[in-house]
Design a protein around this motif. Structure first.
Motif, PDB file in Angstrom:
ATOM      1  N   ALA A 154       0.819  -1.218   0.000  1.00  0.00           N
ATOM      2  CA  ALA A 154       0.000   0.000   0.000  1.00  0.00           C
ATOM      3  C   ALA A 154       0.847   1.260   0.000  1.00  0.00           C
ATOM      4  CB  ALA A 154      -0.928   0.006   1.213  1.00  0.00           C
ATOM      5  N   GLY A 155       2.138   1.100   0.215  1.00  0.00           N
ATOM      6  CA  GLY A 155       3.002   2.281   0.273  1.00  0.00           C
ATOM      7  C   GLY A 155       3.649   2.390   1.631  1.00  0.00           C
ATOM      8  N   PRO A 156       4.432   3.430   1.873  1.00  0.00           N
ATOM      9  CA  PRO A 156       5.100   3.566   3.171  1.00  0.00           C
ATOM     10  C   PRO A 156       4.089   3.548   4.316  1.00  0.00           C
ATOM     11  CG  PRO A 156       5.956   5.172   1.607  1.00  0.00           C
ATOM     12  CD  PRO A 156       4.755   4.544   0.967  1.00  0.00           C
ATOM     13  N   VAL A 157       4.284   2.639   5.253  1.00  0.00           N
ATOM     14  CA  VAL A 157       3.384   2.496   6.402  1.00  0.00           C
ATOM     15  C   VAL A 157       3.956   3.282   7.571  1.00  0.00           C
ATOM     16  CG1 VAL A 157       2.397   0.882   8.066  1.00  0.00           C
ATOM     17  CG2 VAL A 157       2.547   0.256   5.633  1.00  0.00           C
ATOM     18  N   ASP A 158       3.193   4.234   8.060  1.00  0.00           N
ATOM     19  CA  ASP A 158       3.663   5.087   9.156  1.00  0.00           C
ATOM     20  C   ASP A 158       3.438   4.464  10.527  1.00  0.00           C
ATOM     21  OD1 ASP A 158       4.239   7.672   7.572  1.00  0.00           O
ATOM     22  OD2 ASP A 158       2.198   7.162   6.963  1.00  0.00           O
ATOM     23  N   LEU A 159       2.324   3.742  10.672  1.00  0.00           N
ATOM     24  CA  LEU A 159       1.932   3.241  11.991  1.00  0.00           C
ATOM     25  C   LEU A 159       1.265   1.880  11.848  1.00  0.00           C
ATOM     26  CD1 LEU A 159       1.342   3.679  15.063  1.00  0.00           C
ATOM     27  CD2 LEU A 159      -0.737   4.878  14.374  1.00  0.00           C
ATOM     28  N   VAL A 160       1.626   0.954  12.733  1.00  0.00           N
ATOM     29  CA  VAL A 160       0.970  -0.347  12.823  1.00  0.00           C
ATOM     30  C   VAL A 160       0.327  -0.449  14.197  1.00  0.00           C
ATOM     31  CG1 VAL A 160       1.282  -2.850  12.859  1.00  0.00           C
ATOM     32  CG2 VAL A 160       2.575  -1.459  11.225  1.00  0.00           C
ATOM     33  N   LEU A 161      -0.966  -0.761  14.217  1.00  0.00           N
ATOM     34  CA  LEU A 161      -1.682  -0.985  15.466  1.00  0.00           C
ATOM     35  C   LEU A 161      -2.102  -2.448  15.512  1.00  0.00           C
ATOM     36  CD1 LEU A 161      -3.090  -0.014  18.069  1.00  0.00           C
ATOM     37  CD2 LEU A 161      -5.091   0.539  16.664  1.00  0.00           C
ATOM     38  N   TYR A 178      11.761   4.820  10.786  1.00  0.00           N
ATOM     39  CA  TYR A 178      11.253   5.754  11.806  1.00  0.00           C
ATOM     40  C   TYR A 178       9.739   5.640  12.021  1.00  0.00           C
ATOM     41  CZ  TYR A 178      15.872   7.767  11.248  1.00  0.00           C
ATOM     42  OH  TYR A 178      17.224   7.931  11.182  1.00  0.00           O
ATOM     43  N   GLY A 179       9.173   4.499  11.648  1.00  0.00           N
ATOM     44  CA  GLY A 179       7.756   4.269  11.890  1.00  0.00           C
ATOM     45  C   GLY A 179       7.484   3.818  13.317  1.00  0.00           C
ATOM     46  N   ARG A 180       6.191   3.640  13.627  1.00  0.00           N
ATOM     47  CA  ARG A 180       5.770   3.312  14.992  1.00  0.00           C
ATOM     48  C   ARG A 180       4.911   2.060  14.993  1.00  0.00           C
ATOM     49  NH1 ARG A 180       4.350   7.967  12.440  1.00  0.00           N
ATOM     50  NH2 ARG A 180       2.396   8.263  13.578  1.00  0.00           N
ATOM     51  N   ILE A 181       5.063   1.264  16.048  1.00  0.00           N
ATOM     52  CA  ILE A 181       4.286   0.054  16.255  1.00  0.00           C
ATOM     53  C   ILE A 181       3.651   0.143  17.637  1.00  0.00           C
ATOM     54  CG2 ILE A 181       4.345  -2.470  16.433  1.00  0.00           C
ATOM     55  CD1 ILE A 181       7.028  -2.292  14.801  1.00  0.00           C
ATOM     56  N   VAL A 182       2.336  -0.084  17.714  1.00  0.00           N
ATOM     57  CA  VAL A 182       1.635  -0.072  19.000  1.00  0.00           C
ATOM     58  C   VAL A 182       0.985  -1.436  19.198  1.00  0.00           C
ATOM     59  CG1 VAL A 182      -0.183   0.990  20.398  1.00  0.00           C
ATOM     60  CG2 VAL A 182       1.218   2.411  18.873  1.00  0.00           C
ATOM     61  N   GLY A 230      15.358   2.948  13.367  1.00  0.00           N
ATOM     62  CA  GLY A 230      14.786   3.880  14.338  1.00  0.00           C
ATOM     63  C   GLY A 230      13.324   3.596  14.635  1.00  0.00           C
ATOM     64  N   ILE A 231      12.972   2.303  14.723  1.00  0.00           N
ATOM     65  CA  ILE A 231      11.574   1.921  14.921  1.00  0.00           C
ATOM     66  C   ILE A 231      11.163   2.123  16.386  1.00  0.00           C
ATOM     67  CG2 ILE A 231       9.880   0.066  14.708  1.00  0.00           C
ATOM     68  CD1 ILE A 231      11.092   0.999  12.043  1.00  0.00           C
ATOM     69  N   THR A 232       9.989   2.671  16.606  1.00  0.00           N
ATOM     70  CA  THR A 232       9.425   2.802  17.953  1.00  0.00           C
ATOM     71  C   THR A 232       8.387   1.706  18.160  1.00  0.00           C
ATOM     72  OG1 THR A 232       9.736   5.202  17.982  1.00  0.00           O
ATOM     73  CG2 THR A 232       8.121   4.296  19.513  1.00  0.00           C
ATOM     74  N   VAL A 233       8.567   0.934  19.238  1.00  0.00           N
ATOM     75  CA  VAL A 233       7.601  -0.099  19.611  1.00  0.00           C
ATOM     76  C   VAL A 233       7.055   0.272  20.983  1.00  0.00           C
ATOM     77  CG1 VAL A 233       7.193  -2.552  20.042  1.00  0.00           C
ATOM     78  CG2 VAL A 233       8.888  -1.846  18.336  1.00  0.00           C
ATOM     79  N   ARG A 234       5.730   0.316  21.086  1.00  0.00           N
ATOM     80  CA  ARG A 234       5.110   0.720  22.352  1.00  0.00           C
ATOM     81  C   ARG A 234       3.941  -0.200  22.691  1.00  0.00           C
ATOM     82  NH1 ARG A 234       3.003   6.701  24.352  1.00  0.00           N
ATOM     83  NH2 ARG A 234       1.706   5.913  26.071  1.00  0.00           N
TER      84      ARG A 234
END
Length: 362
Positions: A239-246, A268-272, A292-296
């Motif tokens: 689908a293209g660059p994914v900014d956020l995964v929930l 530099y994307g985010r995972i929640v 630089g991935i953020t996992v929260r």
């Protein structure tokens, strides 16, 4: 008052007369008009979910109702006001790491169990006692829509909390892992209401995927999962660059589908992580570090999220009419639990109507 009481895990709920709640300082007493019945309520009552509860307890998570009485610390709420009863209760004596429980549902740790002593009883009852800060003003509503209000808020608040934790911004692309489930399908609606440019909705339920496309149009891109991690990851990332995964996947799912979705995220994307998956999650160290991935992890939502979600609904960005509601009387709670399990959520909400919604003072 009448309430549905759980006396033992695995035993049927007992609908019976119990003492009325007694109002104290820092509390609000609410006449319950509508209470949601989640699709996995039967699993929770059977003990299959491992929820911590001191029994016996009146079950039920969240409600919409009208204020019956307020304590001296309430300066704006008045008798008769419509309120959302937020089930996420927090201790007041530690601002950084408060103990948390879900009223009438589950607790986290020993501190959460201690909160059950004053506030354990939930919303499958004619009246509900909540801390003052958990009675969220709704403003005027049509009593006939109380069921839709409680369905939309209680289900949507969970993914809304995830998007807040992931700092979703308008124009971004989101992958919702578990998009065909109860909370996941609501997450699609919430993401679009918050301004997501595109929502990638993976799942195995092709009928529900088609329903999401029909409801939301071209901003939703569905992906039928195959079970092969590499194949599924490539399909979601297309689908293209994914900014956020929930992630909102349930306990029955292993770590593979979580990982496949998580690794679609851009540099530099985010995972929640908000689901119930029991397996450990293995993500490549070097991939996380170099990109630089953020996992929260996120459990529930901040207290102020209630007001912001209500504003999304009031503005029309999140449409109440998306939710089809089937209502049951409190005496029919067992039929309601069976109905909720059979319909499986996904914009089909099951609601209890325990009491009288025309006059909060009897």
């Amino acid at each position: 008052m009448k309430a549905a009481v759980l006396t033992k895990f695995g035993a049927p709920l007992s609908v019976r007369e119990v003492p009325d709640p007694v109002l104290g300082t820092g509390e609000v007493l609410v006449d319950v008009v509508a209470a949601p019945v989640l699709p996995y309520t039967g699993e929770a009552l059977a003990g299959d979910r491992g929820f911590q509860l001191d029994l016996p307890v009146t079950i039920g998570i969240g409600a919409v109702g009208r204020v019956r009485a307020v304590g001296p610390d309430a300066t704006r709420l008045a008798v008769g006001d419509w309120v959302l009863c937020d089930p996420t209760l927090r201790s007041r004596d530690h601002a950084l790491t408060p103990d948390i429980m879900l009223q009438g549902w589950s607790a986290r740790g020993e501190g959460g169990l201690r909160l059950q002593r004053p506030y354990g009883d939930g919303s499958f009852a004619e009246q509900l006692l909540v801390p003052t800060e958990n009675a969220i003003p709704l403003g005027p509503i049509d009593p006939a829509n109380a069921g839709r209000w409680v369905a939309a808020t209680v289900v949507s608040l969970v993914p809304y909390g995830g998007f807040l934790a992931g700092e979703l911004r308008p124009g971004e692309t989101v992958v919702i892992s578990g998009a065909t489930g109860n909370f996941g399908s609501a997450a699609v609606a919430v993401a679009l209401a918050m301004g997501a440019a595109r929502v990638v909705a993976p799942g195995r339920d092709e009928k529900m995927l088609a329903e999401l496309e029909k409801r939301f149009g071209s901003r939703v891109r569905t992906v039928v999962l195959t079970g092969d991690e590499d194949t599924d990851r490539e399909a979601m990332a297309a689908a293209g660059p994914v900014d956020l995964v929930l992630d909102l996947l349930p306990p029955s799912v292993g770590g593979g589908p979580v990982r496949a979705a998580a690794m679609t995220v851009r540099e530099y994307g985010r995972i929640v992580l908000m689901g119930g998956v029991q397996d450990d999650l293995s993500l490549p160290y070097r991939w996380l570090m170099r990109n630089g991935i953020t996992v929260r992890g996120q459990w529930m939502y901040p207290r102020w999220a209630n007001l912001r979600l209500i504003e999304l609904i009031r503005s029309g960005l999140l449409d109440l009419n998306q939710f089809e509601v089937t209502e049951f009387a409190l005496d029919d709670v067992h039929a309601a639990i069976e109905h909720a399990a059979a319909t499986g959520g996904k914009f089909h909400a099951t609601v209890l109507r325990p009491g009288n919604d025309t006059n909060p003072v009897r």
